[in-house]
Enzyme design. Structure first.
Site, short mmCIF file in Angstrom:
data_model
loop_
_atom_site.label_atom_id
_atom_site.label_comp_id
_atom_site.label_asym_id
_atom_site.label_seq_id
_atom_site.Cartn_x
_atom_site.Cartn_y
_atom_site.Cartn_z
N ARG A 191 33.13 16.95 40.57
CA ARG A 191 33.51 16.80 39.16
C ARG A 191 34.98 17.19 38.95
O ARG A 191 35.51 18.01 39.71
CB ARG A 191 32.60 17.62 38.25
CG ARG A 191 32.78 19.08 38.41
CD ARG A 191 31.92 19.91 37.49
NE ARG A 191 31.89 21.26 37.97
CZ ARG A 191 32.85 22.15 37.80
NH1 ARG A 191 33.95 21.84 37.13
NH2 ARG A 191 32.75 23.37 38.31
N LYS A 248 13.60 29.03 41.70
CA LYS A 248 13.17 27.75 41.12
C LYS A 248 12.68 27.96 39.69
O LYS A 248 11.92 28.88 39.42
CB LYS A 248 12.07 27.12 41.98
CG LYS A 248 11.72 25.71 41.54
CD LYS A 248 10.88 24.99 42.60
CE LYS A 248 10.40 23.64 42.11
NZ LYS A 248 11.49 22.69 41.87
N HIS A 269 7.56 27.93 46.34
CA HIS A 269 9.01 27.72 46.37
C HIS A 269 9.74 29.04 46.20
O HIS A 269 9.15 30.02 45.73
CB HIS A 269 9.46 26.74 45.28
CG HIS A 269 9.17 25.31 45.60
ND1 HIS A 269 7.97 24.72 45.36
CD2 HIS A 269 9.96 24.35 46.18
CE1 HIS A 269 8.01 23.45 45.76
NE2 HIS A 269 9.20 23.21 46.26
#
Ligand code: NAD
Length: 272
Positions: free
Chosen positions: A43, A165, A161
């Protein structure tokens, strides 16, 4: 290593080059002998701009500096693992240049998905929320098993996970649930059970219970169980590192290079 077999060399642009997936992708490209890094894009304002993409990915210098401008040339392939707000622009750039797109960015809006469908009338696109070859195979096996075993077998899902997360259950667990429900001609939203703590009744026949655990640094683990009378099948996939998504996306890039146009997913790439 030189490309002795004179296999085609695929020229790849990475969007999201400074990110976890971007660096994993650049690392994989640098260690392959049929892929070259055409450009590395991040970006505007990213602190990585102007740095060598290879060095940033923990490897040797590539001479490719990170820029904020995606300008693909015909004959190359764009691989986008960035953020949803970047995806529309990347799709338009690919259409203008007539180059294929592999998109792994998740959480894109319905409008972006619509734009992707429109763009796929001009260029080939592979879009998948999980580029792991193993998970794609597991999804296929889930549907096959659900169909063959029939309604007497209960289906339950477990996923684990890492502690950071945010969403639970994982998108992959939900896709597995969808695959099982669809194979049984059920609607997943009507069979999904995420919490049994407040119920005082046995499970319903078509229920698909999903349990999510969080902790440590697990990249992702999914187990789909089919529980029958006197026997049980467990299908488990464990991801050890992010490289599996990078390798799957680059496999998709090699595959999509030979297509004319259309919207595909990893099932198509694996011929499933
Ligand atoms: P990350 O935050 O580490 O990296 C994202 C990168 O994109 C950053 O370097 C950011 O600066 C860059 N970026 C942001 N806006 C941009 C723009 N307009 N143009 C170019 N670059 C831009 O995230 P990550 O863990 O690398 O994941 C990236 C994406 O891939 C996420 O959407 C994630 O959910 C998804 N993902 C998909 C799979 C899959 O198999 N499909 C697997 C892992 C991650």
């Amino acid at each position: 290593m030189p490309n002795e077999a004179a296999e085609p060399v695929f020229s790849i642009h990475i969007v999201g080059a400074r990110g976890r997936m971007g660096t994993a992708l650049i690392h994989e490209i640098m260690s392959s002998d049929d892929l070259t890094l055409a450009s590395a894009v991040d970006r505007s304002g990213s602190p990585g701009l102007g740095l060598d993409a290879g060095k940033l990915a923990g490897g040797l210098e590539t001479g490719v500096l990170i820029s904020d401008d995606l300008a693909p040339r015909r004959g190359s392939i764009v691989v986008d693992f960035s953020l949803p707000e970047a995806t529309d622009n990347n799709i338009r750039r690919c259409v203008e240049a007539g180059v294929p797109l592999v998109c792994g960015t998740t959480g894109v809006s319905d409008t972006t998905e619509e734009l992707m469908r429109e763009a796929s009338a001009d260029i080939p696109i592979v879009f998948a929320a999980n580029f792991s070859v193993g998970v794609t195979m597991l999804l296929r096996m889930a549907a096959l098993a659900a169909r063959a075993l029939g309604p007497d077998w209960d289906a339950e899902l477990f996923e684990l996970h890492h502690r950071h997360k945010r969403d639970a259950p994982s998108g992959t667990a939900l896709r597995l649930g969808h695959a099982v429900a669809a194979a049984r001609e059920h609607e997943f939203s009507k069979t999904y059970v995420g919490d049994r703590t407040r119920r005082r009744e046995p499970r319903g026949d078509s229920e698909i219970g999903v349990v999510a655990m969080r902790g440590g640094d697990s990249v992702g683990e999914h187990t789909l169980m089919f529980l029958g009378e006197g026997e049980r099948i467990e299908l488990t996939h464990r991801a050890r590192d992010r490289a599996i998504f990078a390798r799957g996306a680059l496999r998709a890039a090699r595959w999509v290079a030979g297509r004319d146009k259309g919207l595909f997913d990893m099932m198509d790439v694996l011929g499933l």
